[in-house]
Design an enzyme around this catalytic site. Structure first.
Site, PDB file in Angstrom:
ATOM      1  N   CYS A  80      -3.130 -17.816   2.778  1.00 25.50           N
ATOM      2  CA  CYS A  80      -2.679 -17.681   1.380  1.00 25.50           C
ATOM      3  C   CYS A  80      -1.906 -16.374   1.196  1.00 25.50           C
ATOM      4  O   CYS A  80      -0.887 -16.341   0.519  1.00 25.50           O
ATOM      5  CB  CYS A  80      -3.844 -17.638   0.402  1.00 25.50           C
ATOM      6  SG  CYS A  80      -5.177 -18.772   0.742  1.00 25.50           S
ATOM      7  N   ASP A  81      -2.406 -15.290   1.766  1.00 24.08           N
ATOM      8  CA  ASP A  81      -1.920 -13.969   1.369  1.00 24.08           C
ATOM      9  C   ASP A  81      -1.247 -13.159   2.475  1.00 24.08           C
ATOM     10  O   ASP A  81      -0.696 -12.092   2.194  1.00 24.08           O
ATOM     11  CB  ASP A  81      -3.100 -13.137   0.814  1.00 24.08           C
ATOM     12  CG  ASP A  81      -3.709 -13.778  -0.423  1.00 24.08           C
ATOM     13  OD1 ASP A  81      -2.955 -14.462  -1.141  1.00 24.08           O
ATOM     14  OD2 ASP A  81      -4.910 -13.606  -0.659  1.00 24.08           O
ATOM     15  N   CYS A 141      -8.227 -14.801   2.594  1.00 25.71           N
ATOM     16  CA  CYS A 141      -7.473 -15.970   3.055  1.00 25.71           C
ATOM     17  C   CYS A 141      -6.148 -15.524   3.659  1.00 25.71           C
ATOM     18  O   CYS A 141      -5.215 -15.150   2.938  1.00 25.71           O
ATOM     19  CB  CYS A 141      -7.233 -16.921   1.889  1.00 25.71           C
ATOM     20  SG  CYS A 141      -6.203 -18.320   2.343  1.00 25.71           S
TER      21      CYS A 141
END
Ligand code: NAP
Length: 315
Positions: free
Chosen positions: A140-141, A137
């Site tokens: 997200c990261d 992701c």
């Protein structure tokens, strides 16, 4: 605990297909319950930028932002929502039962919109470095890898779009693709080839990963020659980022044996979203189809809800 209410429609999953089914069911004045195990949106909630959903032309809008409006719209029309992990289904007969960790849910119809999850990269030591350098992701990261070298596996729309997004964080982003030609649509490819700090490792797959706690070594295997190439993190960085975008696995395990599927586990429907069971529909990425996009998921959800309405009217 059993919830005695029998809903007109139980919608399994709150991605674009499920939320649209909720919206359409609500507008038809059907009682609808959307059951979702995590956050709304499914894969789209983790997509950095949406640019191909018709009418959505806010520059740089994220998937999460688009999906928040879908959630609100479904709720406005009366679709209820519960957070629960589904553990079993009984889909035969006039009243279908869905069992979750928190309770049981009954419905006259069921629309399966459970979508698909990212396929693992498939290299040695992958599990050891998930969350320690390996991610699926970018939104997200991505920020964890600011200023570092980032590698992205895959050559489809997802890999190339997310690699472009990751260039805002990485010193350099390299797409590792098993062939010498991308699968992504041409417009995305054109954007990628114009992105300055985006590079390509063609005819390559990840053979193994390693590191001292965090990921600092990636070994590539050339798909033509078998030659191995070791990539080490710059000692000043201490780590590398590796993102996998090599396609999807349908989340259909629960429905095996209940409805017909193809050999890859995607649910077979007709063009009106009917599965092999009366009163049970499938919509979005979970079903056999040629184009998995937000627009086609939404269309499926709308059609499924209207078919559920028709089925209930005919009961
Ligand atoms: P995809 O289109 O199935 O592409 C998967 C890519 O991963 C392909 O390039 C494939 O290589 C490669 N691959 C598959 N298995 C591999 C393996 N074991 N090792 C190494 N590489 C492997 O998947 P996706 O990009 O995740 O997209 C999934 C769906 O969502 C697609 O329908 C896509 O169109 C849609 N999507 C659309 C958008 C958009 O419209 N903006 C954005 C994201 C996703 P080969 O090319 O050699 O097969």
């Amino acid at each position: 605990m059993a919830n005695e209410k029998i809903y007109d429609v139980l919608i399994l999953g709150a991605g674009p297909a499920g939320l649209t089914a909720g919206l359409y069911a609500g507008r038809s004045r059907l009682s609808a319950l959307i059951i979702e195990k995590g956050q709304d949106g499914g894969q789209i909630a983790q997509t950095a930028e949406i640019e191909n959903y018709p009418g959505q032309n806010v520059n740089g809008e994220s998937g999460a932002s688009l999906v928040a409006r879908m959630t609100e719209q479904a709720a406005q029309f009366g679709a209820e929502r519960v957070t629960d992990v589904i553990t079993g289904v009984s889909l035969d007969g006039p009243v279908k039962k869905v069992t979750g960790i928190k309770g049981e849910y009954l419905g006259r119809t069921v629309i399966i919109c459970t979508g698909a999850t990212p396929r693992p990269i498939g290299c040695k030591n992958e599990d050891q470095f998930k969350g320690m350098g390996i991610s699926f992701c970018a939104t997200c990261d991505g920020a964890f890898f600011r200023g570092l070298d980032i590698y992205v596996v895959g050559g489809g729309d997802a890999a190339v779009e997310e690699a472009i997004y990751l260039t805002r964080f990485g010193r350099k982003v390299t797409i590792i693709h098993r062939r010498d030609e991308l699968r992504a649509v041409k417009s995305i490819q054109e954007k990628a080839f114009k992105t300055p700090n985006l590079e390509f490792a063609w005819n390559s797959v990840v053979d193994s990963v390693d590191g001292e706690g965090v990921l600092d070594t990636i070994v590539l295997r050339n798909t033509k020659t078998g030659e191995l190439t070791t990539i080490k993190a710059d000692p000043k960085d201490g780590m590398l980022g590796l993102f996998g975008f090599i396609g999807l696995i349908p989340q259909s395990e629960l429905f095996k044996g209940a409805v017909d599927m193809n050999e890859s586990g995607y649910i077979i429907t007709d063009e009106d979203m009917h599965t092999s069971l009366p009163g049970v529909y499938a919509a979005g990425d979970i079903r056999v189809k040629s184009l998995r996009q937000v627009i086609t998921a939404c269309a499926d959800g709308a059609i499924a809800a209207m078919q559920a309405e028709k089925y209930i009217a005919d009961l």
